[in-house]
Design a protein around this motif. Sequence first.
Motif, PDB file in Angstrom:
ATOM      1  N   ALA A 122       0.828  -1.404   0.042  1.00 57.09           N
ATOM      2  CA  ALA A 122       0.019   0.001  -0.181  1.00 57.09           C
ATOM      3  C   ALA A 122       0.840   1.298   0.009  1.00 57.09           C
ATOM      4  CB  ALA A 122      -1.060  -0.063   0.947  1.00 57.09           C
ATOM      5  N   SER A 123       1.857   1.125   0.718  1.00 55.95           N
ATOM      6  CA  SER A 123       2.868   2.306   0.645  1.00 55.95           C
ATOM      7  C   SER A 123       3.720   2.622  -0.543  1.00 55.95           C
ATOM      8  CB  SER A 123       3.707   2.213   1.868  1.00 55.95           C
ATOM      9  OG  SER A 123       3.150   2.070   3.195  1.00 55.95           O
ATOM     10  N   TYR A 124       3.924   1.516  -1.140  1.00 58.83           N
ATOM     11  CA  TYR A 124       4.810   1.451  -2.322  1.00 58.83           C
ATOM     12  C   TYR A 124       4.376   0.738  -3.456  1.00 58.83           C
ATOM     13  CZ  TYR A 124       8.376   2.702   1.110  1.00 58.83           C
ATOM     14  OH  TYR A 124       8.980   3.517   2.306  1.00 58.83           O
ATOM     15  N   PRO A 125       2.908   1.164  -3.937  1.00 62.83           N
ATOM     16  CA  PRO A 125       2.239   0.305  -4.911  1.00 62.83           C
ATOM     17  C   PRO A 125       2.975  -0.045  -6.504  1.00 62.83           C
ATOM     18  CG  PRO A 125       1.539   2.526  -4.960  1.00 62.83           C
ATOM     19  CD  PRO A 125       2.505   2.309  -3.909  1.00 62.83           C
ATOM     20  N   LEU A 126       3.983   0.891  -6.614  1.00 59.81           N
ATOM     21  CA  LEU A 126       4.621   0.550  -7.907  1.00 59.81           C
ATOM     22  C   LEU A 126       5.917  -0.433  -7.846  1.00 59.81           C
ATOM     23  CD1 LEU A 126       4.358   3.912  -9.763  1.00 59.81           C
ATOM     24  CD2 LEU A 126       3.368   1.878 -10.216  1.00 59.81           C
ATOM     25  N   ARG A 127       6.163  -0.814  -6.542  1.00 60.10           N
ATOM     26  CA  ARG A 127       7.306  -1.796  -6.384  1.00 60.10           C
ATOM     27  C   ARG A 127       6.955  -3.006  -6.616  1.00 60.10           C
ATOM     28  NH1 ARG A 127      11.892   0.619  -4.338  1.00 60.10           N
ATOM     29  NH2 ARG A 127      12.901  -1.541  -3.652  1.00 60.10           N
ATOM     30  N   GLU A 128       7.464  -3.921  -7.614  1.00 61.44           N
ATOM     31  CA  GLU A 128       7.006  -5.063  -8.137  1.00 61.44           C
ATOM     32  C   GLU A 128       7.312  -6.358  -7.202  1.00 61.44           C
ATOM     33  OE1 GLU A 128       6.861  -5.985 -12.279  1.00 61.44           O
ATOM     34  OE2 GLU A 128       7.544  -3.994 -12.506  1.00 61.44           O
ATOM     35  N   ARG A 129       8.566  -6.182  -6.539  1.00 68.31           N
ATOM     36  CA  ARG A 129       9.072  -7.504  -5.776  1.00 68.31           C
ATOM     37  C   ARG A 129       8.235  -7.477  -4.612  1.00 68.31           C
ATOM     38  NH1 ARG A 129      10.757 -12.344  -5.392  1.00 68.31           N
ATOM     39  NH2 ARG A 129      11.938 -12.839  -3.715  1.00 68.31           N
ATOM     40  N   PRO A 130       7.859  -6.501  -3.559  1.00 65.55           N
ATOM     41  CA  PRO A 130       6.973  -6.798  -2.617  1.00 65.55           C
ATOM     42  C   PRO A 130       5.633  -7.474  -2.853  1.00 65.55           C
ATOM     43  CG  PRO A 130       7.348  -4.508  -2.710  1.00 65.55           C
ATOM     44  CD  PRO A 130       8.366  -5.362  -3.734  1.00 65.55           C
ATOM     45  N   ASN A 150      -0.273   0.552 -16.105  1.00 64.88           N
ATOM     46  CA  ASN A 150      -0.775   1.256 -17.336  1.00 64.88           C
ATOM     47  C   ASN A 150      -1.062   2.617 -17.245  1.00 64.88           C
ATOM     48  OD1 ASN A 150      -0.479  -1.039 -19.408  1.00 64.88           O
ATOM     49  ND2 ASN A 150      -2.223  -2.001 -18.641  1.00 64.88           N
ATOM     50  N   GLU A 151      -1.898   2.928 -16.307  1.00 66.82           N
ATOM     51  CA  GLU A 151      -2.399   4.371 -16.002  1.00 66.82           C
ATOM     52  C   GLU A 151      -1.123   5.214 -15.478  1.00 66.82           C
ATOM     53  OE1 GLU A 151      -5.347   4.203 -13.047  1.00 66.82           O
ATOM     54  OE2 GLU A 151      -6.953   3.227 -14.499  1.00 66.82           O
ATOM     55  N   GLU A 152      -0.455   4.860 -14.774  1.00 68.13           N
ATOM     56  CA  GLU A 152       0.763   5.619 -14.151  1.00 68.13           C
ATOM     57  C   GLU A 152       1.937   5.743 -15.038  1.00 68.13           C
ATOM     58  OE1 GLU A 152       0.755   7.409 -11.314  1.00 68.13           O
ATOM     59  OE2 GLU A 152      -1.211   7.095 -10.615  1.00 68.13           O
ATOM     60  N   LEU A 153       2.238   4.502 -15.631  1.00 69.50           N
ATOM     61  CA  LEU A 153       3.759   4.508 -16.331  1.00 69.50           C
ATOM     62  C   LEU A 153       3.518   4.044 -17.694  1.00 69.50           C
ATOM     63  CD1 LEU A 153       5.513   2.586 -13.584  1.00 69.50           C
ATOM     64  CD2 LEU A 153       5.622   5.091 -14.313  1.00 69.50           C
ATOM     65  N   GLY A 154       2.596   3.410 -18.180  1.00 70.95           N
ATOM     66  CA  GLY A 154       2.115   3.105 -19.752  1.00 70.95           C
ATOM     67  C   GLY A 154       2.959   1.919 -19.692  1.00 70.95           C
ATOM     68  N   LEU A 155       3.081   0.960 -18.957  1.00 72.40           N
ATOM     69  CA  LEU A 155       3.769  -0.191 -18.943  1.00 72.40           C
ATOM     70  C   LEU A 155       3.241  -1.268 -18.338  1.00 72.40           C
ATOM     71  CD1 LEU A 155       7.368   0.942 -17.065  1.00 72.40           C
ATOM     72  CD2 LEU A 155       6.844   0.787 -19.768  1.00 72.40           C
ATOM     73  N   GLU A 156       3.720  -2.615 -18.839  1.00 72.54           N
ATOM     74  CA  GLU A 156       3.082  -3.728 -18.459  1.00 72.54           C
ATOM     75  C   GLU A 156       3.738  -4.448 -17.038  1.00 72.54           C
ATOM     76  OE1 GLU A 156       0.392  -6.041 -19.364  1.00 72.54           O
ATOM     77  OE2 GLU A 156      -0.253  -4.208 -20.303  1.00 72.54           O
ATOM     78  N   PRO A 157       3.270  -5.171 -16.286  1.00 75.87           N
ATOM     79  CA  PRO A 157       4.256  -5.828 -15.265  1.00 75.87           C
ATOM     80  C   PRO A 157       5.154  -6.369 -15.573  1.00 75.87           C
ATOM     81  CG  PRO A 157       1.579  -6.053 -14.892  1.00 75.87           C
ATOM     82  CD  PRO A 157       1.991  -5.671 -16.338  1.00 75.87           C
ATOM     83  N   GLY A 158       6.387  -6.489 -14.805  1.00 74.77           N
ATOM     84  CA  GLY A 158       7.602  -7.147 -15.042  1.00 74.77           C
ATOM     85  C   GLY A 158       7.831  -8.618 -15.048  1.00 74.77           C
ATOM     86  N   PRO A 159       8.560  -9.178 -15.811  1.00 77.11           N
ATOM     87  CA  PRO A 159       8.749 -10.772 -15.659  1.00 77.11           C
ATOM     88  C   PRO A 159       8.340 -11.429 -14.385  1.00 77.11           C
ATOM     89  CG  PRO A 159      10.810  -9.668 -15.862  1.00 77.11           C
ATOM     90  CD  PRO A 159      10.223  -8.591 -15.922  1.00 77.11           C
ATOM     91  N   GLU A 160       8.908 -10.943 -13.373  1.00 75.68           N
ATOM     92  CA  GLU A 160       8.575 -11.761 -12.178  1.00 75.68           C
ATOM     93  C   GLU A 160       7.112 -11.724 -11.607  1.00 75.68           C
ATOM     94  OE1 GLU A 160      10.180 -11.955  -7.331  1.00 75.68           O
ATOM     95  OE2 GLU A 160      10.421 -10.260  -8.430  1.00 75.68           O
ATOM     96  N   LEU A 161       6.452 -10.554 -11.856  1.00 78.94           N
ATOM     97  CA  LEU A 161       4.854 -10.758 -11.555  1.00 78.94           C
ATOM     98  C   LEU A 161       4.261 -11.354 -12.553  1.00 78.94           C
ATOM     99  CD1 LEU A 161       3.920  -7.042 -10.685  1.00 78.94           C
ATOM    100  CD2 LEU A 161       3.997  -9.061  -9.201  1.00 78.94           C
ATOM    101  N   ARG A 162       4.722 -11.414 -13.771  1.00 82.57           N
ATOM    102  CA  ARG A 162       3.889 -12.174 -14.938  1.00 82.57           C
ATOM    103  C   ARG A 162       4.085 -13.597 -14.236  1.00 82.57           C
ATOM    104  NH1 ARG A 162       6.451  -8.528 -18.469  1.00 82.57           N
ATOM    105  NH2 ARG A 162       7.640 -10.165 -19.281  1.00 82.57           N
TER     106      ARG A 162
END
Length: 512
Positions: free
Chosen positions: A142-150, A179-191
């Motif tokens: 919730a504090s760092y919503p764009l960090r993919e590892r946590p 998508n809304e904030e960065l115009g990107l898809e999730p990275g390989p770890e999340l996928r």
Amino acid sequence: MSLRFSLMGPVRAWRDDEEIDLGPRQQRAVLAALLLNNGIRLSNDQLIGMVWDDPTPSAVVALRTYTYKIRKALPELDLRSKDGGYTVRAELVDDCRGEPLEGLQGTYFEGQRVRLAEHRLKAREEWLERELDVLELQKHVASYPLRERPRALLMHALYREGRQAEALELFHEARTLMNEELGLEPGPELREVHARILRGDLHLSRRPEQLPPDLADFTGRRAEIAQALDALPGTVGITGMHGSGKTVLATRIGHLVRRRFPDGQIVVRSADVAGELLRAVGVENPVGDKAALWREKARGKRFLVVVDDVRDAAQLRDLHSPGTAMILTSVRRLNELPGVTWLKIAGLTPSEAAELFRKVLDPARIAAEQAEADEVLDRVTHLPNPIRVLGGKLSGRPTWTLAMLLRQMERETVLGDAMPSDCRAVLAPIMKADAQLTEEQRHVLRCFARRESDVINVCEAAEMSGGEIARIEVLLESLADVHLIEPLVLGRYRLPKYVQMYFGTRTLLTTS
């Protein structure tokens, strides 16, 4: 005394448990710049550039004033000017949740503030990876919503609890947000985590965390620690006699560098080093070429490996992997191992031994019998393990004096197998060493312990023991290899008092 510093929040320092006044803001800024470059020499110009964005000519005088005041407030820091620069080596702790370098201004400190904040964030995420606590992970995401590892870790944790739908929702939430904030898809770890949840085959990789706890009363060894920190992530070997604190030092170094090795810490205490390494990373029944399999498992990863009490260089053959560090402890220096930075340790310095004694025994009791305290420490050659045992023994006997302890030490060492358990604990390291000697080696040590002088040469040793000079030289060198005697110059050796105390009594027992 123990001196420690924190840069997480205001710049602070403590001597044992008492906080030290570090003076005005600019003085704390000079100290902070030195601590941020722990162990690195900084020139006057470099320090001035870090502390003042637009220095005036008076900055040189101000720097001298502040370093003088820092020396007065923190004499143990050993801050000295050499070749127009300064160096400090200090213990840094993260003791609070405030903004790093709070109150310090300037371009340099702003950059360092960002670096330290990122360092703390990574440390927090390493802890979350170890614990996999759903509630703490939810707070962090919730504090760092764009960090993919946590977020990936939270998906793991939810899946482990049978909450697959919530785990999948986290992925879709991340995709929308990115998508809304960065115009990107999730990275390989999340996928990958998302795909494996859908397949039902998500498993956590094992991350070993095997370092034993650090000792709260650890004392001294600053030069050895600094040398080890410079050598890692290479291989560091620690050699010294039994009881010198090799394992404790390896553990302290391990805790100081553990964050450099995010894939985990492994401790091996058996002869099958490759097998233990593989079991630590999840290979339960390794077969075939274990060393090759370990290198495959360690490829691209950063492990910290502590191998305790190495007896034979063959135990470590072909186990080196780039990025992985090793800390070895061994009574013998294994010169046949390539690329090892060896640290030889013996007793503490007299001041360090006294400091450790004050940590385990009421300092008032020591001050009341300072000469006797010095004699106790001298008799055990300032070795940390016996100091801890003796301090604990006296702490449990509040009516005893140090003079009483000295008298008992003289009496009990001649009791042989009948000696009390606490005396046996004091002598345990030397008894362990004795058990690994040949009778020929014991005979030479007993003869040496019988002499008035603690220094002997090869000719004197041959005459004393009745052996041939060539054979005696080999025996003396073998005893020096396991640190039971200390080589001085070619052909001359010194006997430590701790060794003399033990083998002198063995002389009495065998001749009575």
